[in-house]
Design a protein around this motif. Sequence first.
Motif, PDB file in Angstrom:
ATOM      1  N   GLN A   1       0.823  -1.206   0.000  1.00 18.40           N
ATOM      2  CA  GLN A   1       0.000   0.000   0.000  1.00 18.40           C
ATOM      3  C   GLN A   1       0.855   1.254   0.000  1.00 18.40           C
ATOM      4  OE1 GLN A   1      -3.143   0.436  -0.501  1.00 18.40           O
ATOM      5  NE2 GLN A   1      -3.343   2.606   0.010  1.00 18.40           N
ATOM      6  N   GLN A   2       1.957   1.231   0.765  1.00 17.63           N
ATOM      7  CA  GLN A   2       2.851   2.400   0.786  1.00 17.63           C
ATOM      8  C   GLN A   2       3.536   2.597  -0.559  1.00 17.63           C
ATOM      9  OE1 GLN A   2       2.462   0.157   3.139  1.00 17.63           O
ATOM     10  NE2 GLN A   2       2.982   0.899   5.201  1.00 17.63           N
ATOM     11  N   ILE A   3       3.902   1.494  -1.198  1.00 18.72           N
ATOM     12  CA  ILE A   3       4.491   1.592  -2.541  1.00 18.72           C
ATOM     13  C   ILE A   3       3.490   2.225  -3.494  1.00 18.72           C
ATOM     14  CG2 ILE A   3       5.310   0.279  -4.538  1.00 18.72           C
ATOM     15  CD1 ILE A   3       6.541  -1.724  -2.580  1.00 18.72           C
TER      16      ILE A   3
ATOM     17  N   THR B   1       3.904   5.616  -5.688  1.00 20.69           N
ATOM     18  CA  THR B   1       4.089   5.463  -7.139  1.00 20.69           C
ATOM     19  C   THR B   1       2.814   5.675  -7.950  1.00 20.69           C
ATOM     20  OG1 THR B   1       3.615   3.073  -7.125  1.00 20.69           O
ATOM     21  CG2 THR B   1       5.897   3.751  -6.671  1.00 20.69           C
ATOM     22  N   GLY B   2       1.646   5.518  -7.319  1.00 26.96           N
ATOM     23  CA  GLY B   2       0.386   5.692  -8.038  1.00 26.96           C
ATOM     24  C   GLY B   2      -0.022   4.508  -8.888  1.00 26.96           C
TER      25      GLY B   2
ATOM     26  N   ASN C   1       8.560   7.407  -8.303  1.00 21.47           N
ATOM     27  CA  ASN C   1       7.987   8.158  -7.187  1.00 21.47           C
ATOM     28  C   ASN C   1       7.350   9.441  -7.712  1.00 21.47           C
ATOM     29  OD1 ASN C   1       7.798  10.022  -4.866  1.00 21.47           O
ATOM     30  ND2 ASN C   1       8.874   8.401  -3.763  1.00 21.47           N
ATOM     31  N   LEU C   2       6.019   9.531  -7.597  1.00 22.78           N
ATOM     32  CA  LEU C   2       5.285  10.688  -8.122  1.00 22.78           C
ATOM     33  C   LEU C   2       5.663  11.982  -7.431  1.00 22.78           C
ATOM     34  CD1 LEU C   2       1.725   9.093  -8.306  1.00 22.78           C
ATOM     35  CD2 LEU C   2       3.074   9.828 -10.275  1.00 22.78           C
ATOM     36  N   TRP C   3       6.009  11.892  -6.173  1.00 27.43           N
ATOM     37  CA  TRP C   3       6.266  13.090  -5.381  1.00 27.43           C
ATOM     38  C   TRP C   3       7.670  13.623  -5.616  1.00 27.43           C
ATOM     39  CZ3 TRP C   3       1.740  14.469  -3.408  1.00 27.43           C
ATOM     40  CH2 TRP C   3       0.772  13.478  -3.260  1.00 27.43           C
TER      41      TRP C   3
ATOM     42  N   ALA D   1      13.675   5.069  -4.650  1.00 26.99           N
ATOM     43  CA  ALA D   1      14.864   4.415  -4.099  1.00 26.99           C
ATOM     44  C   ALA D   1      14.511   3.140  -3.340  1.00 26.99           C
ATOM     45  CB  ALA D   1      15.607   5.387  -3.184  1.00 26.99           C
ATOM     46  N   GLU D   2      13.417   3.132  -2.589  1.00 29.58           N
ATOM     47  CA  GLU D   2      13.043   1.954  -1.809  1.00 29.58           C
ATOM     48  C   GLU D   2      12.639   0.793  -2.716  1.00 29.58           C
ATOM     49  OE1 GLU D   2      10.514   2.528   1.629  1.00 29.58           O
ATOM     50  OE2 GLU D   2      11.013   4.660   1.660  1.00 29.58           O
ATOM     51  N   VAL D   3      11.924   1.077  -3.783  1.00 30.01           N
ATOM     52  CA  VAL D   3      11.528   0.013  -4.714  1.00 30.01           C
ATOM     53  C   VAL D   3      12.758  -0.547  -5.421  1.00 30.01           C
ATOM     54  CG1 VAL D   3      10.259  -0.490  -6.834  1.00 30.01           C
ATOM     55  CG2 VAL D   3       9.182   0.882  -5.041  1.00 30.01           C
ATOM     56  N   LEU D   4      13.664   0.316  -5.853  1.00 27.04           N
ATOM     57  CA  LEU D   4      14.875  -0.165  -6.513  1.00 27.04           C
ATOM     58  C   LEU D   4      15.703  -1.032  -5.574  1.00 27.04           C
ATOM     59  CD1 LEU D   4      14.056   1.722  -8.790  1.00 27.04           C
ATOM     60  CD2 LEU D   4      16.423   2.516  -8.921  1.00 27.04           C
ATOM     61  N   ALA D   5      15.756  -0.653  -4.285  1.00 28.68           N
ATOM     62  CA  ALA D   5      16.483  -1.465  -3.311  1.00 28.68           C
ATOM     63  C   ALA D   5      15.812  -2.829  -3.149  1.00 28.68           C
ATOM     64  CB  ALA D   5      16.552  -0.738  -1.968  1.00 28.68           C
ATOM     65  N   LEU D   6      14.486  -2.844  -3.128  1.00 29.28           N
ATOM     66  CA  LEU D   6      13.744  -4.096  -3.019  1.00 29.28           C
ATOM     67  C   LEU D   6      14.050  -5.013  -4.195  1.00 29.28           C
ATOM     68  CD1 LEU D   6      11.437  -5.654  -1.486  1.00 29.28           C
ATOM     69  CD2 LEU D   6       9.835  -4.499  -3.024  1.00 29.28           C
ATOM     70  N   LEU D   7      14.137  -4.426  -5.393  1.00 31.51           N
ATOM     71  CA  LEU D   7      14.398  -5.200  -6.607  1.00 31.51           C
ATOM     72  C   LEU D   7      15.881  -5.446  -6.856  1.00 31.51           C
ATOM     73  CD1 LEU D   7      11.839  -3.457  -8.997  1.00 31.51           C
ATOM     74  CD2 LEU D   7      11.638  -5.746  -8.007  1.00 31.51           C
TER      75      LEU D   7
END
Length: 516
Positions: free
Chosen positions: A120-122, A126-127, A185-187, A193-199
């Motif tokens: 949900q936070q992602i 990101t939208g 990141n829309l904002w 950065a957090e999604v890229l770290a996850l992947l």
Amino acid sequence: MTAYMIGIDIGTTSTKAVLYDEEGAVIDKAQQEYQMLTPTIDTSEENPEVLFDAVVNTLQGVISKQRVQPEQISLIAFSAQMHSLILVDQAGKPLTNSITWADNRARYAVEDLKNNHQGQQIYERTGTPIHAMSPLCKMWWLKNDEPALYAQAARFVDIKSYIIYRLTGEWVMDESIASATGLYNLWERDWDAEVLALLELTTEQLPKLVSTQYICQAMDAGLANQIGVRPTTPLVIGASDGVLSNLGVNSYRSGEVAVTIGTSGAIRTVVDRPLTDSKGRIFCYVLDDTHYVIGGPVNNGGVVLRWLRDELLASEVETAKRLGMDSYDVMTRIAERVAPGSQGLMFHPYLAGERAPLWTSDARGSFIGLTLAHKKEHMIRAVLEGVLFNLYTVYLALVEVMGEMPSKIHATGGFSKSALWRQMMADIFDCQLEVPESYESSCLGACAIGSRAIGKHNDYSMIADWVGKTHAHEPNQEYVQCYQELASIFIQVSRDLVASYESIAKFQRTYYKVEE
């Protein structure tokens, strides 16, 4: 010397190149269809080389047919399908086909991301809803299920990025396409950065982010000569097909909603800031530097009518051929014989799973309320109504998030050729409906972006003139109440069946696998 613009839309089932004059009038169009590769029930891929050839062929075709000289082309602007993913190696060669939005193999990754990785936070950053359609979910699936392939990839790109690379040698992705990946990141207007770290990715493994008005590097001289343009002809990267469709129907102001029904469908409105939903029902994608588009996509638009025609209406198709009529016109003529509401027969059009409003790949289609009194014509009308009821459900969610009722709906797509379906939409949505006579809204929207990119226009005010004449429909209040009551039942039944969809889909995958 007359100058021309070309809008090119890299769609799911075909690529279209539309030649416009500087006043937005359509001069000619070229189209090339291609097959989606579906070797299993959950696989939906396309060969990127086939789509690249379609771009080159349609551009060359529309230019040569009209004998347009290279110096007469003022710009070429791109529209493209969202959510595609291609893994490429260090030399830029594809390691995979283009995995499309309709591919469901990442369905198991969805629950993992939602439950274990702050889905949900992602989504709120990101939208992009957490769904098997998104490149984020596809990449998470590949990372876990195909680790050797995932590790081999030098870059993760979409179909438009790949085609731009083939044309220019440049790896770029516009912010509109990027905002539909789940990685943007829309904002911050940057890769998250957090999604890229996850992947476990770096920004070097993704295309360079650019504005939707970005003018790409010069085209390869050999390709330019083959197409019939100068290498320095401005190639404007443009945006995604959905947000450009809003522009192409002149729907970019507050309180205006655009509906598109092509193979799939969507309902969207433009806002001036990122906006997401606490229930995760809508998307939020970039249009340009100051505009965002919120809305919901549906899997089941024209593809449902094609299924109905091909599987259940063989005799009607043969009749249409003998009369020299379009088979879809015959279908709507038959549906006109039935009163609104199809005598209580409803059709849930989830033949290809569903994104909004259910957001589950397991959704399945069904007729509800079928009795011995119903005939084939009731079933045809129920299918037409069912596609619109499903979109209406998304519309209600959009209204809730917006906090206001739209003043007008602008509609486009193949369905809008049917006066019956247009009036049906006005009645179901209980709203004024306008439909432009020009159906290639994404191509026109791309040219609007392109015209601003080369400095021809400073805003989008010219689109009203470009769109030209429209069909207008007012809701028939005699039918509105019937449809409002039936819509409530439609929504309730679809919610009641969500758990059953999962069981049915599990059964189908267990006992009826489609072999490669």
